[in-house]
Design an enzyme around this catalytic site. Structure first.
Site, PDB file in Angstrom:
ATOM      1  CG  HIS A 111      -1.992   0.972   1.243  1.00 17.39           C
ATOM      2  ND1 HIS A 111      -1.760   2.326   1.340  1.00 17.39           N
ATOM      3  CD2 HIS A 111      -3.331   0.824   1.159  1.00 17.39           C
ATOM      4  CE1 HIS A 111      -2.933   2.957   1.309  1.00 17.39           C
ATOM      5  NE2 HIS A 111      -3.897   2.072   1.204  1.00 17.39           N
ATOM      6  NE  ARG A 134      -3.438   7.780  -1.390  1.00 17.57           N
ATOM      7  CZ  ARG A 134      -3.408   6.543  -1.868  1.00 17.57           C
ATOM      8  NH1 ARG A 134      -3.325   6.349  -3.163  1.00 17.57           N
ATOM      9  NH2 ARG A 134      -3.462   5.500  -1.065  1.00 17.57           N
TER      10      ARG A 134
END
Ligand SMILES: Cc1cc2nc3c(=O)[nH]c(=O)nc-3n(C[C@H](O)[C@H](O)[C@H](O)COP(=O)(O)OP(=O)(O)OC[C@H]3O[C@@H](n4cnc5c(N)ncnc54)[C@H](O)[C@@H]3O)c2cc1C
Length: 607
Positions: A237, A257
């Site tokens: 990740h 995000r």
């Protein structure tokens, strides 16, 4: 002698009480069979509880252009087309029903203004698709499944660990384990067994996974004769915490995000705009303004490059750091505080949308994310590879043995899209429970072999017998060395010479593990638990390394510096590992079955 161990008998035994295990247990129980559920931690504490961003399901609540076809195409594109297409199809079609079912069982999702389940943007998903509860979706999922499950008459054995599966000839007959508190052995007789044991991130030094993620289910299935599929595909990740060192690896949700957070290097440059893969160009915003509009729900805007797939974002971060453009502690900056330029009350908005992230950084790093950027870097997060299953039934190649959730392979191909795991747990947990119950109804119980149990008990107790000998080491150092080696040699960027060194290193580590000793007695002895986990970690580390050596291309979570491009032949192959008759791990390639024309057409339409 084996009969002196406490023995339980169920139609279906489920190993693991995360989302997949709970959902499987609920389904099997609802089908009218007896169900036992075993888990290493307390009920409600499985790794699933940590999931943050949400579960992906094409309900179309926020953008009505969404439907199963778009979700299917997104999942296949994200997985770079080595997915089990049937699983991807079933997942996309069935996820909405599973989410609504969870809602009916009491899950309190965030809401749209008109009262529907709210859905958020996430990497690789064309439309806002993730049903969520702030950034605590896993907690709500586990709470709901647990509440629902305990009223179904499921018997739960928590803080117990399964160390081996028991067979009768080719078929499964049960499992053998111990309770962690007293260290007493237990026998489970079962007509069908569902493995739902989660991931294996603990094979690496930097990981977002909880202590439970030691690949037990993968190893148990492997040693019982099941096949493992595409173990080279590990998801790193892109955004884990990197500072202070004590919290390195803890996840920073992609939701940051999704809410408008941007990635910058030390020069302040949004480097994600520098490298947009061809197959995502048409879907990616051409400038920051368009990207911002996308995160705020503008249906005419395309997603910002920060929301490209995880494998790609992780490699871009790696590139910035290697080029000397990283942050002070070896990562890059993730900034959500900048949105104050765009919206009033930005600090309150961030705290409302990302409450756990706010607290995580305040408490662990003394940093206020509403005011300052975070420092982030890649962390071992998820394994796309795993136990090979039939896409419809979730049965492995061992009759009566099923697998679901993160420990099973196929749905995600070479790279998992965020949010597709929680929906995977629901869709395939349900299916595993249904078909395990069916198997249990159609088959009588297998015979448990006493000699097999005695051998399992003897092996489990071996580390105590060695405790008095001089010159033997405890399991922690071996585990630590394994994690370091996998991180350095079979990590985010791989090369043949390094992986060959890893294979050699694994041989040495295996020798050391075979001699490891533990002190004390069997009551809650963490050293002993670690010694037993170590066997699983070594098995999965070998499967990862061998498979990664075999795939001579770069695809998704598997990046080869020596083969940086995709290979047309490898694009059509899965890599399978299996225990050979001599006990040695064998590897073979198998062609991916051809996709039906109607699914090919869906992919074409969604390009
Ligand atoms: C921080 C974080 C955030 C995430 N956020 C998201 C997200 O927003 N959306 C998303 O889709 N995915 C997310 N993921 C991924 C997702 O949470 C996991 O893939 C998923 O929860 C795995 O669920 P599972 O049911 O397969 O296994 P787990 O939840 O890992 O449960 C495994 C169970 O098996 C038990 N077990 C293991 N070995 C044994 C054994 N030998 N004997 C007995 N029991 C055993 C464990 O005790 C546990 O009960 C996130 C992951 C992390 C780390």
């Amino acid at each position: 002698m084996a009969t002196s161990y406490e023995t339980f008998e169920y139609d279906v035994l489920v190993i693991g009480a995360g989302g997949a295990g709970l959902r499987a247990a609920i389904e099997a129980s609802a089908a009218g069979v007896t169900v036992g559920l075993v888990c290493k931690s307390l009920l409600g504490k499985a790794h699933t509880v940590m999931a943050e961003g949400g579960m992906a399901a094409a309900m179309g609540n926020v953008d009505d252009r969404d439907n199963w076809k778009v979700h299917f195409a997104d999942t296949m594109r994200g997985g770079q087309y080595v997915n089990n297409w049937r699983m991807a199809e079933l997942h996309a079609k069935e996820a909405p029903a599973r989410v609504y079912e969870l809602e009916a069982w009491g899950a309190v999702f965030d809401r749209t203004k008109d009262g529907k389940i709210l859905q958020r943007n996430f990497g690789g998903h064309r439309y806002p698709r993730l049903a969520h509860v702030g950034d605590r979706t896993g907690l709500e999922m586990i709470r709901t499944l647990q509440d629902h499950g305990i009223h179904q008459g499921i018997t739960v054995h928590m803080e117990w660990t399964i160390v081996t599966l028991l067979k009768d000839g080719d078929r499964i007959a049960g499992a053998f384990g111990y309770d962690r508190e007293r260290g007493r052995f237990k026998i489970f007789k079962a007509k069908a067994v569902v493995i739902a044991s989660g991931g294996l991130g603990r094979a690496y030094r930097i990981t977002s996974n909880s202590w439970e993620g030691t690949g037990d289910g993968h190893a148990l299935a492997f040693h019982a004769g099941a096949e493992l599929l595409d173990m080279e595909f590990i998801q790193f990740h892109p955004t884990g915490m990197i500072w202070p060192p004590s919290v390195q690896g803890i996840l920073v949700t992609e939701g940051v995000r999704g809410e408008g957070g941007v990635l910058r290097n030390k020069e302040g440059r949004r480097f994600m705009f520098d490298d947009i893969p061809d197959n995502y160009k048409s879907q990616t915003s051409s400038d920051p303004e368009e990207g911002w509009r996308y995160t705020q729900g503008d249906k005419n805007a395309r997603r910002p490059p920060e929301l490209l797939t995880r494998d790609h974002v992780a490699r871009c971060i790696n590139r910035e750091v290697k080029a000397g453009r990283g942050s002070p502690h070896g990562g890059v900056f993730l900034d959500i505080s900048w949105i104050k330029e765009k919206i009033p009350n930005a600090a309150e908005h961030i705290k409302k949308k990302l409450p756990s992230m706010y607290h995580q950084f305040m408490q662990l790093a003394n940093l206020d994310i509403t005011k300052e950027p975070m420092e982030v870097g890649p962390t071992t997060h998820y394994v796309m590879g795993g136990v090979r299953v039939n896409g419809e039934t979730q049965m492995t190649t061992v009759p009566g043995l099923f697998a679901a959730g993160e420990c099973a392979a196929g749905l995600h191909g070479a790279n998992r899209l965020g949010g597709n795991s929680l929906s995977d747990l629901l869709v395939f947990g349900q299916r595993a429970g249904e078909f395990a119950a069916k198997f249990a109804k159609e088959n009588s119980a297998g015979q448990i072999n006493d000699a097999e149990i005695e051998e399992a008990a003897r092996q489990a107790l071996e580390p105590f017998e060695r405790s008095a000998s001089a010159g033997v080491e405890g399991p922690y150092q071996i585990q630590h060395d394994l994690q370091n080696m996998m991180q350095e040699l079979v990590g985010i960027v791989r090369r043949e010479d390094e992986m060959l060194r890893a294979l050699e290193g694994l041989g040495t580590l295996r020798d050391r593990a075979q001699k490891t000793a533990v002190q004390g007695h069997r009551e809650y002895n963490n050293g002993w638990h670690t010694a037993l986990d170590l066997k699983h970690l070594l098995t999965v580390a070998e499967a990862i390394t061998l498979s990664a050596l075999e795939r001579k291309e770069s695809r998704g979570g598997h990046f080869r510096e020596d083969f940086p491009d995709k290979d047309a032949a490898d694009a059509k192959m899965n890599i399978i590992t299996k225990k050979g008759p001599d006990g040695v791990m064998q590897l073979r390639r198998e062609p991916i079955p051809d996709m039906p024309a109607e699914l090919k057409q869906v992919i074409e339409e969604m390009k």
